[in-house]
Design an enzyme around this catalytic site. Structure first.
Site, PDB file in Angstrom:
ATOM      1  N   THR A 137      46.151  43.181  44.211  1.00 47.66           N
ATOM      2  CA  THR A 137      44.937  43.926  44.585  1.00 47.66           C
ATOM      3  C   THR A 137      44.194  43.249  45.728  1.00 47.66           C
ATOM      4  O   THR A 137      44.362  42.047  45.963  1.00 47.66           O
ATOM      5  CB  THR A 137      43.990  43.998  43.368  1.00 47.66           C
ATOM      6  OG1 THR A 137      42.901  44.864  43.673  1.00 47.66           O
ATOM      7  CG2 THR A 137      43.421  42.646  43.004  1.00 47.66           C
ATOM      8  N   THR A 182      44.229  48.008  35.653  1.00 48.23           N
ATOM      9  CA  THR A 182      43.492  48.278  36.885  1.00 48.23           C
ATOM     10  C   THR A 182      42.062  48.646  36.477  1.00 48.23           C
ATOM     11  O   THR A 182      41.808  48.951  35.319  1.00 48.23           O
ATOM     12  CB  THR A 182      44.124  49.429  37.696  1.00 48.23           C
ATOM     13  OG1 THR A 182      44.085  50.629  36.910  1.00 48.23           O
ATOM     14  CG2 THR A 182      45.563  49.133  38.077  1.00 48.23           C
ATOM     15  N   GLY A 183      41.158  48.609  37.431  1.00 51.98           N
ATOM     16  CA  GLY A 183      39.766  48.922  37.112  1.00 51.98           C
ATOM     17  C   GLY A 183      38.902  47.674  37.109  1.00 51.98           C
ATOM     18  O   GLY A 183      39.277  46.649  37.695  1.00 51.98           O
ATOM     19  N   ARG A 204      34.955  35.965  44.985  1.00 55.14           N
ATOM     20  CA  ARG A 204      35.032  36.643  43.679  1.00 55.14           C
ATOM     21  C   ARG A 204      36.499  36.889  43.324  1.00 55.14           C
ATOM     22  O   ARG A 204      37.290  37.335  44.145  1.00 55.14           O
ATOM     23  CB  ARG A 204      34.273  37.963  43.742  1.00 55.14           C
ATOM     24  CG  ARG A 204      34.340  38.813  42.460  1.00 55.14           C
ATOM     25  CD  ARG A 204      35.458  39.831  42.485  1.00 55.14           C
ATOM     26  NE  ARG A 204      35.443  40.731  41.339  1.00 55.14           N
ATOM     27  CZ  ARG A 204      36.392  41.607  41.047  1.00 55.14           C
ATOM     28  NH1 ARG A 204      37.462  41.699  41.828  1.00 55.14           N
ATOM     29  NH2 ARG A 204      36.307  42.378  39.998  1.00 55.14           N
ATOM     30  N   ASP A 247      40.487  40.353  37.573  1.00 58.53           N
ATOM     31  CA  ASP A 247      41.474  40.144  36.516  1.00 58.53           C
ATOM     32  C   ASP A 247      42.903  40.058  37.054  1.00 58.53           C
ATOM     33  O   ASP A 247      43.785  39.489  36.398  1.00 58.53           O
ATOM     34  CB  ASP A 247      41.403  41.280  35.483  1.00 58.53           C
ATOM     35  CG  ASP A 247      41.606  42.653  36.123  1.00 58.53           C
ATOM     36  OD1 ASP A 247      41.213  42.838  37.301  1.00 58.53           O
ATOM     37  OD2 ASP A 247      42.165  43.538  35.461  1.00 58.53           O
ATOM     38  N   THR A 252      43.839  48.744  42.482  1.00 55.64           N
ATOM     39  CA  THR A 252      44.825  47.705  42.150  1.00 55.64           C
ATOM     40  C   THR A 252      46.142  48.406  41.873  1.00 55.64           C
ATOM     41  O   THR A 252      46.146  49.583  41.539  1.00 55.64           O
ATOM     42  CB  THR A 252      44.377  46.972  40.858  1.00 55.64           C
ATOM     43  OG1 THR A 252      43.092  46.389  41.066  1.00 55.64           O
ATOM     44  CG2 THR A 252      45.347  45.892  40.432  1.00 55.64           C
ATOM     45  N   SER A 255      43.285  49.702  48.689  1.00 52.82           N
ATOM     46  CA  SER A 255      42.973  48.973  47.462  1.00 52.82           C
ATOM     47  C   SER A 255      43.846  47.749  47.255  1.00 52.82           C
ATOM     48  O   SER A 255      43.598  46.962  46.340  1.00 52.82           O
ATOM     49  CB  SER A 255      43.121  49.911  46.263  1.00 52.82           C
ATOM     50  OG  SER A 255      44.469  50.316  46.117  1.00 52.82           O
TER      51      SER A 255
END
Ligand code: GLY
Length: 383
Positions: free
Chosen positions: A242, A275-276, A252, A255, A224, A103
C-alpha cells in the site's frame, strides 16, 4: 565481537528480485517439503469443500477488489509451477507499477508533505518466513523489497531510510513515485483541508470569487492490495502492499507491513489479509485473529466477520463514530483456509473481492456487518 555472518564470502551478489523458486535450496526446500507432505490438499479433499472450492478447484487465489489482475497472474504462475509467494508478489506488482492506481506503489497518494511512502509485508507459508518494509520511499515495488528482507536479513521489518538503503544495496531502481495525478490530488487537499494556513485554492469560476476556503469533501483513502494463494500441494503465501493513508503524517505506518495485522499466513491453517483503516486492524491484530479463528474451525467468512466485530467493539473514540453510533470507517478482511475455502467481509455493504478458483477469475461480494447508507459517512474511499 562480530555477529554471526549468514552470507558466505563467496556468495554471488543477488539480483534485486530473488524468486523463491531460484533460491538455493538450503533455506527453504526442506521446510517446504515437510509442510507439503504433511498437509497436501488432494482433489478429493477439495471436492468436499463448501464455499468456493470444488473438484479441481486449486489453486485458489484471493485479493482485494483492485486485485483482479493479480489473482489471474498469480494463478497462472502457480499452474506453471511457481512458488505461491513468487506468484502473489508478481500479481500485486501489476498494481504497484500501475500509475493509474492511486492506492498502491507508483502513483500512490503521498503523505502530507507530498512524498509517497510505501508499506508492504509478505509471508511464505512453507518456510514460515516473513519480511516487511514501512515508510519506504522511491521504490515502485515494496513487496519485492519485503521478500528480500525475509530472504536476505535476520530481521522481519525495515523502515524508512534503512529500508531504502537496503533496497539500494540490492539494486532497486529509485524513481519519483509521485505521478502528476497524485500530485494534483495532494495539492487539492493541501489547498482545501484547512482554513487557517497559507495555502489557497484557485478561484471557483462558478462562484465568481477569488479565494474559496471552504473545505471540500476530500475522502481519505486507505487503499491497499492484499493477495493470498493456496497451491495444489497445499502451500500458502500472502502479500499486502500500500501507499497507506492518503496525506498521512510523514512516518505514519498502517497495518499493511505489520505481520499479524495486514497479513498472516500459517501453512497448516490458512491465510488472511486486510484493507481499510489500518489503525483499527492493528489494534485487534486482525489477520492473526482470523487465522486463529480458522484454526478453531471457523469458516473463512465467519472468521472475517468475527474480526470486524472485534474492531467495532474496540472503537471507543467518538470521533470515529457516526451519529447512529456505527463506526465511520471501513475495513475489509480476506481469508483463505488450508482446505480451499475462502471468504471476505467488510464493515459496510457493497464491497467486492477478487477470486481465482475453480479455474475462473472473478469478483465476488463481501459479506458485511452493516448496510451502507445512501450517503456514506465513512472515511474510506479506497479498497
Ligand atoms: N490498510 C492500509 C493502511 O491503513 O495504511
Amino acid at each position: 565481537m562480530r555477529r554471526r555472518c549468514y552470507l558466505k564470502s563467496n556468495e554471488v551478489v543477488p539480483e534485486k528480485e530473488q524468486p523463491m523458486s531460484d533460491l538455493s535450496r538450503r533455506e527453504f526446500l526442506q521446510s517446504a517439503a515437510v509442510a507439503a507432505t504433511a498437509a497436501a490438499v488432494t482433489p478429493e479433499l477439495a471436492a468436499q469443500v463448501p464455499g468456493g472450492a470444488g473438484k479441481g478447484a486449486l489453486p485458489v487465489v484471493i485479493s482485494s477488489a483492485n486485485g483482479l489482475r493479480a489473482t489471474q497472474r498469480a494463478a497462472t504462475m502457480i499452474l506453471e509451477g511457481a512458488d505461491t509467494l513468487d506468484a502473489v508478489i508478481a500479481g500485486v506488482n501489476i498494481v504497484e507499477e500501475d500509475p493509474e492506481d492511486m492506492s498502491v506503489g507508483y502513483g500512490g497518494l503521498p503523505n502530507e508533505d507530498g512524498i509517497v511512502e510505501l508499506d508492504s509485508c509478505v509471508m511464505h507459508g512453507p518456510s514460515f518466513g516473513a519480511g516487511a518494509v514501512a515508510a519506504l520511499r522511491n521504490i515502485k515495488t515494496p513487496s519485492q523489497v519485503a521478500r528480500l528482507v525475509m530472504q536476505r536479513t535476520d530481521h522481519v521489518l525495515l523502515v524508512g531510510e534503512g529500508a531504502l538503503r537496503f533496497a539500494r544495496a540490492h539494486g532497486f531502481e529509485e524513481v519519483n513515485l509521485l505521478t502528476d495525478g497524485a500530485r494534483r490530488a495532494w495539492l487539492k487537499w493541501k489547498e482545501r483541508h484547512s482554513d487557517c494556513d497559507d495555502w489557497i485554492p484557485p478561484p471557483d469560476p462558478a462562484k465568481n470569487d477569488t479565494q474559496t476556503r471552504a473545505p471540500v469533501d476530500l475522502p481519505f483513502s486507505y487503499g491497499t492490495i492484499n493477495c493470498c494463494a493456496l497451491d495444489p500441494a497445499g502451500n500458502m503465501s500472502g502479500v499486502t502492499t500500500t501507499s497507506g493513508l492518503s496525506f498521512k503524517i510523514p512516518g505514519r505506518v498502517g497495518d499493511s507491513p505489520i505481520i499479524g495485522a495486514g497479513l498472516y499466513v500459517d501453512n497448516e491453517v490458512g491465510a488472511a489479509g486486510s484493507t481499510g483503516r489500518g489503525e483499527a486492524v492493528i489494534k485487534v491484530c486482525g489477520s492473526h485473529t482470523i487465522v486463529e479463528a480458522m484454526r478453531h474451525d471457523m469458516a473463512p467468512v465467519d472468521a472475517c466477520l468475527h474480526a470486524l466485530k472485534r474492531i467495532t467493539a474496540a472503537t471507543t473514540e467518538s470521533r470515529l463514530r457516526r451519529e447512529d453510533g456505527r463506526v465511520n470507517f471501513d475495513v475489509k478482511f480476506y481469508a483463505l483456509a488450508k482446505d480451499g475455502r475462502f471468504g471476505a467481509a467488510a464493515i459496510w455493504s457493497g464491497a467486492k473481492y477478487a477470486v481465482y478458483a475453480d479455474g475462473q477469475n472473478r469478483l465476488e461480494d463481501c459479506a458485511y456487518l452493516h448496510e451502507r447508507p445512501a450517503k456514506a459517512q465513512t472515511r474510506d474511499a479506497g479498497s
